[in-house]
Design a protein around this motif. Structure first.
Motif, PDB file in Angstrom:
ATOM      1  N   GLY A 502       0.816  -1.202   0.000  1.00  0.00           N
ATOM      2  CA  GLY A 502       0.000   0.000   0.000  1.00  0.00           C
ATOM      3  C   GLY A 502       0.848   1.250   0.000  1.00  0.00           C
ATOM      4  N   LEU A 503       0.316   2.298   0.582  1.00  0.00           N
ATOM      5  CA  LEU A 503       0.972   3.602   0.578  1.00  0.00           C
ATOM      6  C   LEU A 503       2.257   3.561   1.401  1.00  0.00           C
ATOM      7  N   LEU A 504       3.320   4.019   0.793  1.00  0.00           N
ATOM      8  CA  LEU A 504       4.615   4.036   1.459  1.00  0.00           C
ATOM      9  C   LEU A 504       4.603   5.106   2.548  1.00  0.00           C
ATOM     10  N   CYS A 505       5.019   4.730   3.757  1.00  0.00           N
ATOM     11  CA  CYS A 505       4.958   5.648   4.899  1.00  0.00           C
ATOM     12  C   CYS A 505       6.300   5.689   5.623  1.00  0.00           C
ATOM     13  N   ASN A 506       6.503   6.781   6.376  1.00  0.00           N
ATOM     14  CA  ASN A 506       7.700   6.886   7.206  1.00  0.00           C
ATOM     15  C   ASN A 506       7.395   6.413   8.622  1.00  0.00           C
ATOM     16  N   GLU A 507       8.311   6.678   9.533  1.00  0.00           N
ATOM     17  CA  GLU A 507       8.165   6.193  10.903  1.00  0.00           C
ATOM     18  C   GLU A 507       7.047   6.880  11.671  1.00  0.00           C
ATOM     19  N   PHE A 508       6.498   7.965  11.147  1.00  0.00           N
ATOM     20  CA  PHE A 508       5.386   8.665  11.795  1.00  0.00           C
ATOM     21  C   PHE A 508       4.041   8.329  11.167  1.00  0.00           C
ATOM     22  N   GLY A 509       4.029   7.412  10.223  1.00  0.00           N
ATOM     23  CA  GLY A 509       2.802   7.073   9.523  1.00  0.00           C
ATOM     24  C   GLY A 509       2.443   8.054   8.435  1.00  0.00           C
ATOM     25  N   GLN A 510       3.335   9.021   8.129  1.00  0.00           N
ATOM     26  CA  GLN A 510       3.080   9.973   7.054  1.00  0.00           C
ATOM     27  C   GLN A 510       3.295   9.304   5.699  1.00  0.00           C
ATOM     28  N   VAL A 511       2.404   9.561   4.784  1.00  0.00           N
ATOM     29  CA  VAL A 511       2.516   9.000   3.440  1.00  0.00           C
ATOM     30  C   VAL A 511       3.595   9.754   2.666  1.00  0.00           C
ATOM     31  N   LEU A 512       4.382   9.012   1.889  1.00  0.00           N
ATOM     32  CA  LEU A 512       5.487   9.567   1.113  1.00  0.00           C
ATOM     33  C   LEU A 512       5.155   9.591  -0.372  1.00  0.00           C
ATOM     34  N   ASP A 513       5.765  10.545  -1.082  1.00  0.00           N
ATOM     35  CA  ASP A 513       5.584  10.577  -2.529  1.00  0.00           C
ATOM     36  C   ASP A 513       6.744   9.839  -3.206  1.00  0.00           C
ATOM     37  N   GLY A 514       6.759   9.878  -4.528  1.00  0.00           N
ATOM     38  CA  GLY A 514       7.763   9.150  -5.280  1.00  0.00           C
ATOM     39  C   GLY A 514       9.181   9.613  -5.045  1.00  0.00           C
ATOM     40  N   ASN A 515       9.364  10.820  -4.535  1.00  0.00           N
ATOM     41  CA  ASN A 515      10.692  11.346  -4.232  1.00  0.00           C
ATOM     42  C   ASN A 515      11.127  11.055  -2.794  1.00  0.00           C
ATOM     43  N   GLY A 516      10.254  10.414  -2.031  1.00  0.00           N
ATOM     44  CA  GLY A 516      10.549  10.146  -0.631  1.00  0.00           C
ATOM     45  C   GLY A 516      10.202  11.281   0.296  1.00  0.00           C
ATOM     46  N   ASP A 517       9.520  12.316  -0.218  1.00  0.00           N
ATOM     47  CA  ASP A 517       9.090  13.440   0.617  1.00  0.00           C
ATOM     48  C   ASP A 517       7.709  13.154   1.204  1.00  0.00           C
ATOM     49  N   THR A 518       7.442  13.747   2.364  1.00  0.00           N
ATOM     50  CA  THR A 518       6.144  13.543   2.994  1.00  0.00           C
ATOM     51  C   THR A 518       5.066  14.329   2.270  1.00  0.00           C
ATOM     52  N   ILE A 519       3.876  13.739   2.230  1.00  0.00           N
ATOM     53  CA  ILE A 519       2.687  14.446   1.767  1.00  0.00           C
ATOM     54  C   ILE A 519       2.002  14.966   3.022  1.00  0.00           C
ATOM     55  N   ASP A 520       2.197  16.224   3.308  1.00  0.00           N
ATOM     56  CA  ASP A 520       1.702  16.781   4.563  1.00  0.00           C
ATOM     57  C   ASP A 520       0.200  16.561   4.696  1.00  0.00           C
ATOM     58  N   GLY A 521      -0.203  16.216   5.913  1.00  0.00           N
ATOM     59  CA  GLY A 521      -1.621  16.061   6.201  1.00  0.00           C
ATOM     60  C   GLY A 521      -2.183  14.698   5.840  1.00  0.00           C
ATOM     61  N   LEU A 522      -1.370  13.801   5.282  1.00  0.00           N
ATOM     62  CA  LEU A 522      -1.878  12.485   4.879  1.00  0.00           C
ATOM     63  C   LEU A 522      -1.105  11.394   5.612  1.00  0.00           C
ATOM     64  N   TYR A 523      -1.860  10.526   6.279  1.00  0.00           N
ATOM     65  CA  TYR A 523      -1.303   9.415   7.042  1.00  0.00           C
ATOM     66  C   TYR A 523      -1.996   8.117   6.618  1.00  0.00           C
ATOM     67  N   ALA A 524      -1.325   7.001   6.863  1.00  0.00           N
ATOM     68  CA  ALA A 524      -1.929   5.704   6.572  1.00  0.00           C
ATOM     69  C   ALA A 524      -1.441   4.689   7.591  1.00  0.00           C
ATOM     70  N   ALA A 525      -2.278   3.686   7.856  1.00  0.00           N
ATOM     71  CA  ALA A 525      -1.932   2.620   8.788  1.00  0.00           C
ATOM     72  C   ALA A 525      -2.649   1.347   8.364  1.00  0.00           C
ATOM     73  N   GLY A 526      -2.212   0.240   8.935  1.00  0.00           N
ATOM     74  CA  GLY A 526      -2.829  -1.039   8.609  1.00  0.00           C
ATOM     75  C   GLY A 526      -2.527  -1.453   7.185  1.00  0.00           C
ATOM     76  N   ASN A 527      -3.405  -2.250   6.609  1.00  0.00           N
ATOM     77  CA  ASN A 527      -3.163  -2.810   5.283  1.00  0.00           C
ATOM     78  C   ASN A 527      -3.328  -1.803   4.154  1.00  0.00           C
ATOM     79  N   ALA A 528      -3.747  -0.586   4.477  1.00  0.00           N
ATOM     80  CA  ALA A 528      -3.740   0.493   3.483  1.00  0.00           C
ATOM     81  C   ALA A 528      -2.327   1.009   3.255  1.00  0.00           C
ATOM     82  N   SER A 529      -1.425   0.699   4.177  1.00  0.00           N
ATOM     83  CA  SER A 529      -0.046   1.182   4.094  1.00  0.00           C
ATOM     84  C   SER A 529       0.884   0.041   3.705  1.00  0.00           C
ATOM     85  N   SER A 530       2.057   0.409   3.250  1.00  0.00           N
ATOM     86  CA  SER A 530       3.094  -0.577   2.965  1.00  0.00           C
ATOM     87  C   SER A 530       3.593  -1.139   4.294  1.00  0.00           C
ATOM     88  N   ALA A 531       3.546  -2.454   4.441  1.00  0.00           N
ATOM     89  CA  ALA A 531       3.727  -3.083   5.743  1.00  0.00           C
ATOM     90  C   ALA A 531       5.097  -2.816   6.344  1.00  0.00           C
TER      91      ALA A 531
END
Length: 562
Positions: A502-531
């Motif tokens: 799923g959505l690639l996230c950092n250690e804070f659950g923030q979703v990342l874009d293709g450049n590895g930068d955070t997409i502010d205001g967007l978080y993901a957890a569980g199977n919606a995120s990359s495990a």
């Protein structure tokens, strides 16, 4: 209803992760809205065992177990390698216990360690022989009041027993000794004496496993008046510049713009029920019919995230488990029956291809490897004899001393789910596999099983292999010959509990874009995120433990950010 509302925190998806994220945000002082696209809440959590894998949890000392986050990190890193950034793995190892303590203090969530339920890989440094996997406390559904009517009740236990059981109770019942029968009698008495439920012809109102966790989370939301919208899919993420500022939610046929000051948390599950995404990313052959995930696991977060340039990870992975398909179309995970003595799994060449008692994740990986070698392992078959049939469950199919063949639904046999024959050769002919090879496979297996050995795959050598086996069988509780007809075959598919890409996230659950930068205001957890577990399965409850932990971390991060 107004066409636009504003909250601090919008959560999409009402499973364990979503409801945890909602409760945490509210405890931190936020106004919260949870939107669920299905007409019921609970998601795949409500279909699960509800176990959470929580290393270094604060209750281990009560059971005399010593654990810490560094041991957990060593274990996780030994399994995952460098496929997941260390900061994200460390966040889980260090903060899962923090999440549990928070939820047990501020909600109805309650977990107890399972001291006999070991991590899955005893050769990896940091392994624990028990206690990290935790059992959710039961609850009575009456505590949900009117909210009970919209809770998902699609759980496999109604096929096995009239009453619900916890992990500990279920494990004890499998032993089928005097103590097990006494426990069964007590549970049955409680069930039948619950007259309001019996008169209303409901199932068991004592919730256990995944439904108990869902019920406790929902009760926690009710206590806080956190609104839950059902039949309310999120159709679009809204942005102000590069920041996700809310979402468009469809409710009662009307689009509602929900502004979210602190952010949006996506916990809509995986894409196990999305045939198109499975064909695009998953090992083949695959099918959205083989999964045990909830109907709503169709990859909504992936679709939403890609429109705001979110990156994806581990799309070829899943929480694998063999499954079998009932004639009514339901798919059930085969977790424990494959470990009992007097059974083997074979491909259509009539050969074994795996250690049947090893973690279910690895059985499916071996099944796909066998298929890739041209051995015809999709489907494969769990083969067992009459001794097994009399004594043990095969999936939800109770032992014949409780439910004889004559009492099984005829369509179990008519559909090819279950096959019975007087000889191995005839069984092979009926299911279309090599008869001579099957006979030789069983003969070889039997010679070694009588000695308690499996030189081909090492079945029964590990503590995990023996957990779901029969301790009364010696010298190896997972091994016994298949030597008494008639013989049986249960058709098994390479299924899953849900996908884990799923959505690639950092250690804070923030979703990342293709450049590895955070997409502010967007978080993901569980199977919606990359495990966070990558392409591994460290122990029972890894799915729910990571979902709850990163939902907790996401809410904490969002409300700590100005």
């Amino acid at each position: 209803m107004s066409g636009e509302i504003e909250v601090d925190w919008l959560v999409a998806g009402a499973g364990a992760g979503g409801m945890t994220g909602a409760v945490v945000a509210h405890q931190l002082g936020g106004s919260v809205l949870l939107a669920e696209k299905e007409p019921v809440y609970g998601g795949t959590t409500a279909k699960s065992g509800g176990v959470a894998w929580i290393p270094a949890n604060h209750r281990l000392a009560e059971f005399g177990i010593d654990d810490d986050s560094e041991q957990a990190l060593s274990y996780l890193r030994g399994l995952i390698g460098d496929s997941v950034p260390e900061a994200r793995v460390r966040a889980y190892a260090e903060r899962a216990s923090e999440m549990l303590r928070f939820m047990m203090q501020h909600s109805h969530v309650h977990y107890t360690p399972l001291p006999a339920y070991m991590d899955y890989y005893d050769s990896v440094p940091g392994y624990q022989s028990g206690g990290r996997s935790m059992d959710p406390a039961p609850m009575h559904i009456r505590h949900l009041g009117g909210a009970a009517a919209t809770m998902s009740r699609d759980h496999y236990t109604d096929l096995l027993l009239p009453f619900n059981v916890s992990v500990v109770e279920g494990r004890r019942l499998q032993e089928m000794d005097f103590g097990a029968y006494a426990l069964g009698a007590r549970l049955a008495a409680r069930y039948y004496l619950d007259l309001p439920a019996r008169l209303a012809r409901r199932g068991d109102d004592r919730l256990t496993l995944g439904p108990a966790l869902v019920g406790r989370l929902r009760r926690s939301m009710l206590d806080r008046d956190i609104p839950l919208w059902l039949d309310a899919p999120v159709s679009e993420l809204l942005c102000e510049g590069r920041r996700v500022s809310g979402a468009r939610v469809c409710r009662s046929g009307k689009d509602i713009v929900v502004r979210a000051r602190r952010g949006v948390l996506l916990t809509t599950g995986g894409f196990a029920r999305n045939a198109i995404l499975r064909r695009q990313y998953q090992p083949q052959p695959s099918s959205d019919r083989w999964t045990a995930a909830a109907p709503g696991s169709t990859g909504d977060s992936i679709t939403l995230g890609e429109k705001v340039d979110a990156a994806l990870g581990f799309m070829g992975s899943a929480w694998w488990s063999p499954t079998y398909i009932l004639p009514d179309g339901r798919s059930l995970a085969l977790i424990s029956g494959k470990s009992n003595p007097g059974s083997i799994m074979v491909n259509r060449c009539g050969r074994r291809f795996t250690n049947e008692a090893q973690p279910y994740e690895d059985v499916v990986k071996d099944q796909y490897a066998s298929e890739a070698r041209g051995e015809g392992a999709v489907p494969c078959y769990l083969i067992f004899d009459t001794t097994f049939r009399e004594k043990y469950t095969a999936g939800h199919i109770k032992p014949s001393k409780i439910t004889p063949d004559s009492k099984l639904p005829p369509n179990y046999f008519d559909s090819g789910l279950l096959t019975r024959a007087g000889t191995l050769a005839e069984l092979a002919r009926q299911i279309g596999i090599d008869a001579a090879a099957l006979e030789q496979t069983v003969a070889d297996f039997n010679d070694h099983a009588r000695l308690g050995k499996d030189p081909a795959f090492g079945r029964g050598d590990s503590l995990h292999d023996r957990y779901y086996a029969d301790p009364k069988v010696e010298p190896n509780p997972s091994l016994a010959p298949l030597d008494r007809g008639p013989f049986y075959a249960l058709r098994c598919e390479p299924g899953d509990l849900d996908t884990k890409g799923g959505l690639l996230c950092n250690e804070f659950g923030q979703v990342l874009d293709g450049n590895g930068d955070t997409i502010d205001g967007l978080y993901a957890a569980g199977n919606a995120s990359s495990a966070v577990m990558g392409d591994t399965y460290p122990g029972a409850g890894s799915t729910i433990g990571s979902a709850m932990t990163f939902a907790y971390i996401a809410a904490q991060h969002a409300f700590a950010t100005p």
